[in-house]
Motif scaffolding. Sequence first.
Motif, mmCIF file in Angstrom:
data_model
loop_
_atom_site.group_PDB
_atom_site.id
_atom_site.type_symbol
_atom_site.label_atom_id
_atom_site.label_comp_id
_atom_site.label_asym_id
_atom_site.label_seq_id
_atom_site.Cartn_x
_atom_site.Cartn_y
_atom_site.Cartn_z
ATOM 1 N N GLU A 1 -3.670 4.229 0.596
ATOM 2 C CA GLU A 1 -3.809 4.805 -0.767
ATOM 3 C C GLU A 1 -3.613 3.690 -1.747
ATOM 4 O O GLU A 1 -4.422 3.194 -2.606
ATOM 5 C CB GLU A 1 -3.027 6.021 -1.246
ATOM 6 C CG GLU A 1 -3.419 7.155 -0.371
ATOM 7 C CD GLU A 1 -2.601 8.246 -0.627
ATOM 8 O OE1 GLU A 1 -2.788 9.462 -0.376
ATOM 9 O OE2 GLU A 1 -1.569 8.050 -1.498
ATOM 10 N N ARG B 1 -9.150 -9.090 -5.526
ATOM 11 C CA ARG B 1 -10.358 -8.079 -5.730
ATOM 12 C C ARG B 1 -11.185 -7.682 -6.970
ATOM 13 O O ARG B 1 -11.936 -7.013 -6.761
ATOM 14 C CB ARG B 1 -9.902 -6.853 -4.715
ATOM 15 C CG ARG B 1 -9.661 -7.049 -3.165
ATOM 16 C CD ARG B 1 -8.959 -5.933 -2.411
ATOM 17 N NE ARG B 1 -8.757 -6.087 -1.026
ATOM 18 C CZ ARG B 1 -8.145 -7.128 -0.558
ATOM 19 N NH1 ARG B 1 -7.302 -7.766 -1.170
ATOM 20 N NH2 ARG B 1 -8.110 -7.369 0.819
ATOM 21 N N PHE C 1 -2.892 -9.246 -4.204
ATOM 22 C CA PHE C 1 -3.780 -8.125 -3.389
ATOM 23 C C PHE C 1 -4.983 -7.649 -4.109
ATOM 24 O O PHE C 1 -6.168 -7.798 -3.994
ATOM 25 C CB PHE C 1 -2.902 -7.059 -2.653
ATOM 26 C CG PHE C 1 -3.862 -6.256 -1.661
ATOM 27 C CD1 PHE C 1 -3.761 -6.612 -0.219
ATOM 28 C CD2 PHE C 1 -4.384 -5.171 -2.125
ATOM 29 C CE1 PHE C 1 -4.534 -5.862 0.860
ATOM 30 C CE2 PHE C 1 -5.328 -4.306 -1.275
ATOM 31 C CZ PHE C 1 -5.207 -4.787 0.120
ATOM 32 N N ASP D 1 -12.424 -2.886 3.901
ATOM 33 C CA ASP D 1 -11.546 -3.925 3.594
ATOM 34 C C ASP D 1 -9.832 -3.512 3.761
ATOM 35 O O ASP D 1 -9.208 -4.237 4.620
ATOM 36 C CB ASP D 1 -11.806 -4.240 2.163
ATOM 37 C CG ASP D 1 -10.815 -5.420 1.497
ATOM 38 O OD1 ASP D 1 -9.781 -5.739 2.111
ATOM 39 O OD2 ASP D 1 -10.970 -5.480 0.302
ATOM 40 N N ALA E 1 -3.927 0.443 -1.301
ATOM 41 C CA ALA E 1 -5.224 -0.424 -0.932
ATOM 42 C C ALA E 1 -6.334 -0.169 -1.878
ATOM 43 O O ALA E 1 -6.998 -0.773 -2.542
ATOM 44 C CB ALA E 1 -5.218 -0.918 0.295
ATOM 45 N N ALA E 2 -6.345 1.355 -1.731
ATOM 46 C CA ALA E 2 -7.677 1.823 -2.352
ATOM 47 C C ALA E 2 -7.529 1.607 -3.937
ATOM 48 O O ALA E 2 -8.437 1.367 -4.729
ATOM 49 C CB ALA E 2 -7.888 3.162 -2.164
ATOM 50 N N THR E 3 -6.318 1.831 -4.327
ATOM 51 C CA THR E 3 -5.884 1.791 -5.979
ATOM 52 C C THR E 3 -6.021 0.359 -6.204
ATOM 53 O O THR E 3 -5.956 0.165 -7.647
ATOM 54 C CB THR E 3 -4.828 2.376 -6.254
ATOM 55 O OG1 THR E 3 -3.821 1.682 -5.856
ATOM 56 C CG2 THR E 3 -4.700 3.861 -6.169
ATOM 57 N N LEU E 4 -6.069 -0.562 -5.387
ATOM 58 C CA LEU E 4 -6.020 -1.980 -5.576
ATOM 59 C C LEU E 4 -7.483 -2.529 -5.171
ATOM 60 O O LEU E 4 -7.533 -3.846 -5.083
ATOM 61 C CB LEU E 4 -4.858 -2.819 -5.122
ATOM 62 C CG LEU E 4 -3.706 -2.491 -5.360
ATOM 63 C CD1 LEU E 4 -2.553 -3.049 -4.418
ATOM 64 C CD2 LEU E 4 -3.253 -2.861 -6.841
ATOM 65 N N ARG E 5 -8.542 -1.628 -5.198
ATOM 66 C CA ARG E 5 -9.854 -2.151 -5.219
ATOM 67 C C ARG E 5 -10.238 -2.326 -3.941
ATOM 68 O O ARG E 5 -11.290 -2.907 -3.726
ATOM 69 C CB ARG E 5 -10.192 -3.315 -5.942
ATOM 70 C CG ARG E 5 -9.720 -3.374 -7.463
ATOM 71 C CD ARG E 5 -10.809 -2.538 -8.439
ATOM 72 N NE ARG E 5 -10.612 -2.855 -9.701
ATOM 73 C CZ ARG E 5 -9.823 -2.403 -10.440
ATOM 74 N NH1 ARG E 5 -8.727 -1.502 -9.864
ATOM 75 N NH2 ARG E 5 -9.709 -2.627 -11.903
ATOM 76 N N ALA E 6 -9.648 -1.953 -2.849
ATOM 77 C CA ALA E 6 -9.891 -2.347 -1.399
ATOM 78 C C ALA E 6 -10.611 -1.146 -0.830
ATOM 79 O O ALA E 6 -10.395 -0.085 -1.054
ATOM 80 C CB ALA E 6 -8.870 -2.707 -0.665
ATOM 81 N N GLY E 7 -12.091 -1.539 -0.492
ATOM 82 C CA GLY E 7 -12.719 -0.359 0.079
ATOM 83 C C GLY E 7 -12.110 0.015 1.439
ATOM 84 O O GLY E 7 -11.401 -0.778 2.082
ATOM 85 N N PRO E 8 -12.740 1.217 2.155
ATOM 86 C CA PRO E 8 -12.177 1.601 3.389
ATOM 87 C C PRO E 8 -12.101 0.600 4.449
ATOM 88 O O PRO E 8 -11.242 0.250 5.226
ATOM 89 C CB PRO E 8 -13.191 2.778 3.755
ATOM 90 C CG PRO E 8 -13.666 3.070 2.498
ATOM 91 C CD PRO E 8 -13.673 2.040 1.584
ATOM 92 N N HIS F 1 -11.598 3.028 -5.065
ATOM 93 C CA HIS F 1 -11.363 1.479 -5.083
ATOM 94 C C HIS F 1 -12.588 1.191 -6.006
ATOM 95 O O HIS F 1 -12.630 -0.064 -6.352
ATOM 96 C CB HIS F 1 -11.835 1.040 -3.752
ATOM 97 C CG HIS F 1 -13.240 1.336 -3.137
ATOM 98 N ND1 HIS F 1 -13.217 2.176 -2.282
ATOM 99 C CD2 HIS F 1 -14.377 0.772 -3.127
ATOM 100 C CE1 HIS F 1 -14.221 2.521 -1.880
ATOM 101 N NE2 HIS F 1 -15.058 1.590 -2.379
ATOM 102 N N LEU G 1 -7.714 9.590 -5.220
ATOM 103 C CA LEU G 1 -7.233 9.907 -3.923
ATOM 104 C C LEU G 1 -7.101 11.254 -3.526
ATOM 105 O O LEU G 1 -6.930 11.417 -2.429
ATOM 106 C CB LEU G 1 -5.712 9.240 -4.070
ATOM 107 C CG LEU G 1 -5.410 8.101 -4.620
ATOM 108 C CD1 LEU G 1 -3.881 7.779 -4.728
ATOM 109 C CD2 LEU G 1 -5.705 6.968 -3.369
ATOM 110 N N ILE H 1 -8.570 1.215 -12.201
ATOM 111 C CA ILE H 1 -7.295 1.624 -12.361
ATOM 112 C C ILE H 1 -6.266 0.973 -11.874
ATOM 113 O O ILE H 1 -6.264 0.042 -10.861
ATOM 114 C CB ILE H 1 -7.016 2.929 -11.595
ATOM 115 C CG1 ILE H 1 -7.415 3.164 -10.153
ATOM 116 C CG2 ILE H 1 -7.608 4.203 -12.282
ATOM 117 C CD1 ILE H 1 -6.923 4.425 -9.319
ATOM 118 N N PHE I 1 3.335 -3.544 0.440
ATOM 119 C CA PHE I 1 2.717 -4.248 1.692
ATOM 120 C C PHE I 1 4.020 -4.708 2.443
ATOM 121 O O PHE I 1 4.296 -5.914 1.882
ATOM 122 C CB PHE I 1 1.569 -4.898 1.618
ATOM 123 C CG PHE I 1 0.313 -3.840 0.927
ATOM 124 C CD1 PHE I 1 0.043 -2.710 1.444
ATOM 125 C CD2 PHE I 1 -0.253 -4.578 0.163
ATOM 126 C CE1 PHE I 1 -0.972 -1.923 1.086
ATOM 127 C CE2 PHE I 1 -1.357 -3.849 -0.352
ATOM 128 C CZ PHE I 1 -1.793 -2.653 -0.036
#
Lengths: 359, 227
Positions: B124, A107, A103, B135, B126-133, A78, A52, A82, A92
């Motif tokens: 952030e 993925r 979520f 997505d 979302a990114a740590t849960l595998r979602a790309g920008p 992503h 991040l 982790i 969310f």
Amino acid sequence: MSGPSSIEVRLTGALGTFALAAEFEAPATGIVALVGPSGCGKTTILRCVAGLLRLHGSLRVRGEVWQDDARGIFLPPHARPIGYVFQEPSLFPHLSVRGNLEFGLRRVPSAERRLRLEDVADLLGVSGFLDRDPASLSGGQRQRVAIARALLASPRLLLMDEPLASLDRASKREILPYLEHLRATLDIPTLYVSHSPDEVARLADHLVSIGAGSVRASGPIAEMLTRMDLAREQGADAEAVVDATVTGHDAEFELTALAFSGGTFLVTRTAHPIGQRVRLRVLARDASLTLEHQTGTSILNIFPAVVDEVVTDGASQTVRLDVGGTPLLARITRKSGATLGIEPGRPVHVQVKAVALVD
Amino acid sequence: MDDGAELWAAVRLTVELAVVTTLVLLVIGTPIAWWLARSRAAWKEAVAAVVALPLVLPPTVLGFYALILLGPDGPGGWVAGLFGGRSLAFTFEGLVIGSVLYSLPFVVQPIRNAFESFGPRPLEVAATLRAGPRDAFWSVAVPLARPGFVTGAVLGFAHTVGEFGVVLMIGGGIPGETKVLSVAIYDYVETLQWTKAHMLAGGMLVFAFAVILGMLVLEKRLARRLR
């Protein structure tokens, strides 16, 4: 230690006026706690491991390179396997609890999924409100959902940034047993940022101590808690942890026997099954020293030990002992130390007046 | 063209213009709003100021420049040439371009505010849960900014319905082609046709009230759901 079962962090950089130069290696097993005063850079390190935040350096986790500036490698967050639990639950709001849990799960390619939603929901006690809105949950419930959500992303490394810090006392007490349960049932290496000695003593297997932007020390928890330079700051609150195994229950006197490398503790009877691993905390001020094995005393837990190191601090001394390979701390007066001739190498007996069982 | 048909043509043209303009605004306004909300470029506020210009400029100024841009000697004329025309001024397409410029701030600002309101954290997570920008944009940012999209769309639509200066400058007032409601009302008043002016003006009043009331109610409901 380098290789597929370690976490190697090498980071340098500046954030505003704050400079960070952190370098450590920790085993990628159990819970590795990053500890230190607030503002020392713990969270920054965690955010860098997650991707991040980007500082200069390299990161290698369980044999995979996540960042190596020398080779121009930087995996975006992503793309890193982790799970991240933030200080605030950060659910969310536009999704139900189930939607939040799914979520990350959705993925992850199905071949890489290692946990099922139902199992994780049960493990964290959130099965009862899967269809509710996050807004209708209590703070503790929300953080449990956030932890479950991170676990369902099937992380190879779980990152937790003071997951209990934003909660009130009652919610903390509610969540800690879940974390201990996770540690016992799931084998997910975890980096755990905390400034609570209590949480660390209960949960951590390995400690990385951070001060003002750099790593001061890194090692197994039993060793680190009893390191003189670190224990000294704790003063009268210094403590040691002992990992032990339940070996028996005494029905007549209602006691439980817990074996460790230096002997066997007897504690008030617990419900643990024989063979279960447990952790004990021994405060330095609850341990006293004698030269001979005392008889005619009410103290049950007395073990032969060898003095390892002594640090004097005004009228008090903190003594680090080697009890059959397990380090313990004893806090005595300087006068007693002089009378008993306490010095490194001296064989003594340590009497432990009180122990606390962690799980 | 009889009277009723003329009235009806103006209403239909206005609605068509507003619908097309709103759709175009959502398509081009969203990336602008996203960039303004997320970029750390020092000059982004200059871009924001350009977008906001129509709030301050007299519509006739905007209309004047739009007329020059769209006319035979401007880029609009060149584009029209590709399709065998001479100019984009005094056409429906020209009206859409003028309206998009004029209503842009009313769509960009609420969407930008909505993107800024939830901060970087949900993205952030979302990114740590595998979602790309990309997505994360669709699965997190857009749903969280929904109140801003509703407000932006309603304001863009209503503002386009209510514009006058710009459409008069670049549209002229060709019945059925560029003569929208506000221009029609002006013409009726000019020619002392008070009844028709009353019908259209009264209708606009009711419409404006309904839009604003509806928006306030909807916004409150959406905000409650996302809290």
